[in-house]
Design an enzyme around this catalytic site. Structure first.
Site, PDB file in Angstrom:
ATOM      1  N   LYS A   1       0.815  -1.213   0.000  1.00  0.00           N
ATOM      2  CA  LYS A   1       0.000   0.000   0.000  1.00  0.00           C
ATOM      3  C   LYS A   1       0.851   1.266   0.000  1.00  0.00           C
ATOM      4  O   LYS A   1       2.057   1.241   0.219  1.00  0.00           O
ATOM      5  CB  LYS A   1      -0.946  -0.007   1.205  1.00  0.00           C
ATOM      6  CG  LYS A   1      -1.874  -1.213   1.245  1.00  0.00           C
ATOM      7  CD  LYS A   1      -2.693  -1.366  -0.013  1.00  0.00           C
ATOM      8  CE  LYS A   1      -3.764  -2.449   0.091  1.00  0.00           C
ATOM      9  NZ  LYS A   1      -3.230  -3.801   0.263  1.00  0.00           N
ATOM     10  N   ILE A   2       0.186   2.397  -0.208  1.00  0.00           N
ATOM     11  CA  ILE A   2       0.898   3.660  -0.381  1.00  0.00           C
ATOM     12  C   ILE A   2       1.584   4.100   0.920  1.00  0.00           C
ATOM     13  O   ILE A   2       2.613   4.780   0.890  1.00  0.00           O
ATOM     14  CB  ILE A   2      -0.070   4.744  -0.908  1.00  0.00           C
ATOM     15  CG1 ILE A   2       0.722   5.927  -1.474  1.00  0.00           C
ATOM     16  CG2 ILE A   2      -1.061   5.175   0.154  1.00  0.00           C
ATOM     17  CD1 ILE A   2      -0.129   6.878  -2.309  1.00  0.00           C
TER      18      ILE A   2
END
Length: 365
Positions: free
Chosen positions: A172-173
């Site tokens: 994920k970011i």
């Protein structure tokens, strides 16, 4: 150009290593200040008034369903095209998933779920869904926003209103070894979530001695080590969201110029694009396989995501019913550029331009 090498998650920096060492030596490994700090930061980032940290997005969704009154047999609408973790909680509770089709442009769920009591929507690949963020007529909405941290809708963070589940897993970011969170504008729901993540005992009471008040509770507490890393990396969210938007915009420009299908977003949305998903204009499966092979030979990695829609999983019946033609077509006829270990947002500008030229020469020809 070595686009297949691991670039994500980024390696821990010196200050991060020092921070993690400090947390480890503190011997406060759960229920500590870094859990509280992540909750404070998530409220600030999203604009939601309440945040509750969990050990994963999957457990956060599970707990949120419990807190929203989901029980055995409750009909829950969920898009057919998503990750299995979206419905893990539904299955464990014994609720009844009702798989819906997705829109052929955004790949987010359609507004057609007459039997559902709860709607479990998904911001697929960072693209905000089209439903109300808080509710649809007569039904509560819970959003699996594991891929949309940093996305905005009508100028506000997608998590500003309603109840959203977030992920801090390694792809994920904001990446850490594990972790998740719920943000919500419902104070009572937030209170229930704090108790559910701690075996279901009343908040502030001893888990060893207090009586359980929520039978669906579990040990869903996050570790302080992961929360410290999340808190540190939330500071880079704006940078990576902007980078993902810029790179995806350039790649979309190239894909549009070739007349290919690619995922779109609502007009008022600015996604923190988690993936760059594309395929032939008609989503022909054979042509997609050819594109996958040709790009690999040219040095451009791609990957499949959601190849088997949930309504076809054996655990959920496996019969492909109810029918979801748009989900089936996207699952079979699309690719994602890059890999989860080397997402396009990690490519430099020269690499992005090289990929655009390769797309034009391999697919355009």
């Amino acid at each position: 150009m070595r686009l297949a090498e691991r670039r994500w998650p980024t390696a821990p920096t010196g200050p991060e290593v020092a921070l993690l060492t400090e947390v480890a030596l503190s011997r406060v490994w759960t229920d500590g200040p870094w859990t509280a700090e992540v909750e404070r930061l998530m409220e600030k980032v999203t604009g939601a008034p309440h945040a509750v940290a969990f050990n994963s997005c999957t457990s956060a969704l599970h707990a949120a369903l419990h807190a929203m009154g989901c029980v055995r047999g409750t009909p829950v609408a969920v898009p057919a095209l998503t990750f299995a973790g979206t419905v893990t909680g539904v299955s464990h509770i014994g609720a009844r998933p009702i798989f819906t089709d997705v829109r052929p442009d955004t790949l987010t769920m359609v507004d057609d779920f007459p039997e559902a009591d709860i709607v479990l929507a998904v911001d697929l690949h960072g693209v905000p869904h089209h439903l109300g963020r808080e509710s649809v007529p007569g039904r509560a909405v819970l959003t699996d926003a594991c891929q949309s941290l940093g996305s905005t809708l009508a100028g506000r963070h997608v998590g500003a209103t309603g109840t959203h589940a977030w992920s801090f897993s390694s792809a994920k970011i904001v990446a850490a070894p594990d972790g998740g969170a719920i943000t919500t504008d419902d104070a009572d729901l937030a209170g229930k979530l704090r108790e559910l993540r701690d075996y279901g005992v009343p908040a502030g009471e001893s888990r060893s001695n207090a009586g359980v008040v929520w039978p669906g509770g579990h040990n869903w507490r996050p570790t302080e080590l992961s929360m410290a890393m999340v808190a540190h990396r939330l500071g880079g969210l704006d940078h990576w969201a902007a980078r993902a938007g810029a790179v995806t915009g350039r790649l979309h420009e190239a894909l549009d110029g070739l007349g290919l299908w690619r995922q779109h977003a609502p007009d008022t949305a600015e996604p923190a694009w988690h993936k760059v998903r594309f395929g032939p204009a008609d989503l022909d499966e054979r042509r997609t396989a050819e594109m996958e092979r040709d790009l690999a030979e040219a040095g451009v990695p791609t990957h499949r995501w959601g190849r088997l829609p949930l309504h076809r999983h054996p655990a959920f019946g496996g019969l492909g019913w109810p029918k979801a033609p748009a989900a089936d077509a996207a699952a079979a006829g699309t690719l994602c550029l890059g890999t989860e270990a080397s997402p396009p947002m990690t490519w430099n500008d020269d690499e992005v331009e090289t990929v655009c030229r390769i797309l034009e020469t391999t697919i355009g020809s």
